[in-house]
Design a protein around this motif. Sequence first.
Motif: not given
Length: 273
Positions: A217-240
């Motif tokens: 569960a902790a591993t899955a949570k960490r993976k999801q957090e990493i994926l969310d962070a990547r998506e957030a960076k992609k979104k910010a880069a696209a907006e920029k």
Amino acid sequence: MKLKVLIVILMLTAVFSANAQRGVRIGYIDTEYILENIPEYTEATGQLESKVQKWKTEIETSLKGIKQKRETLNNEKALLTKELIEEREEDIFFEEKEILDYQQKRFGPNGDLMIQKRQLMQPVQDQIFQAVQDIAKAKKYDFVFDKSADVVMLYSAERFDMSDLIIRTISRASKRTQAKNKAERRNAKDEDAVIEVNDAQEARQKILDDKKAEREAATAKRKQEILDAREAKKKAAAEKRAKILEDRAKAREEKLKERNGTNDSEKTEDGID
């Protein structure tokens, strides 16, 4: 029944509050399932059922005989005197009363069926109760409920079901009691040791499984957090990037307007000359 449920809820609430830090261990059993899996009980139940069917057949046969005698009397009344009719009616009445008394003796609230059921159930109930006491103390359960009783269980996870453990405990006790020599007693004792080891292994396995589930569960949570962070960076880069392109487009448009304005001014000046 509602009162029982309310009492259980209040009791659980009080214990949960008092033991919030420690945690409360709850188990449950299914008495009906346990009884169905105890050979001695099922055998005795089968024998009792045979007796019941025999009693029912006797009563039904006797009642059919009474009915036939009534019908015969009704058909013969025209040929009989009043005294003979009354005498035969009285005989039928007493015979019917004897049958009904016999029926009450067998199937009444204090009849043979109820007595033999109690005699059949009591030893098994005592065994179940003792097994629950021993297991609850050994495994430190705070509460053990009966799924077959009046207290309704709207949901029960299988991992808290102690029924099979109760059956094994009763079976081991029965084997020890029926052992006729040292070899049989030793085999029963060895089986106890094996089952106790298995129980300990099951407990350890459960702890390992729980820890594994927590890690997963902790591993899955960490993976999801990493994926969310990547998506957030992609979104910010696209907006920029979109903002930069928008700013460039606006700058080009302003330059075109400025250039067109200059050309218009030059044309006007040439016309005047």
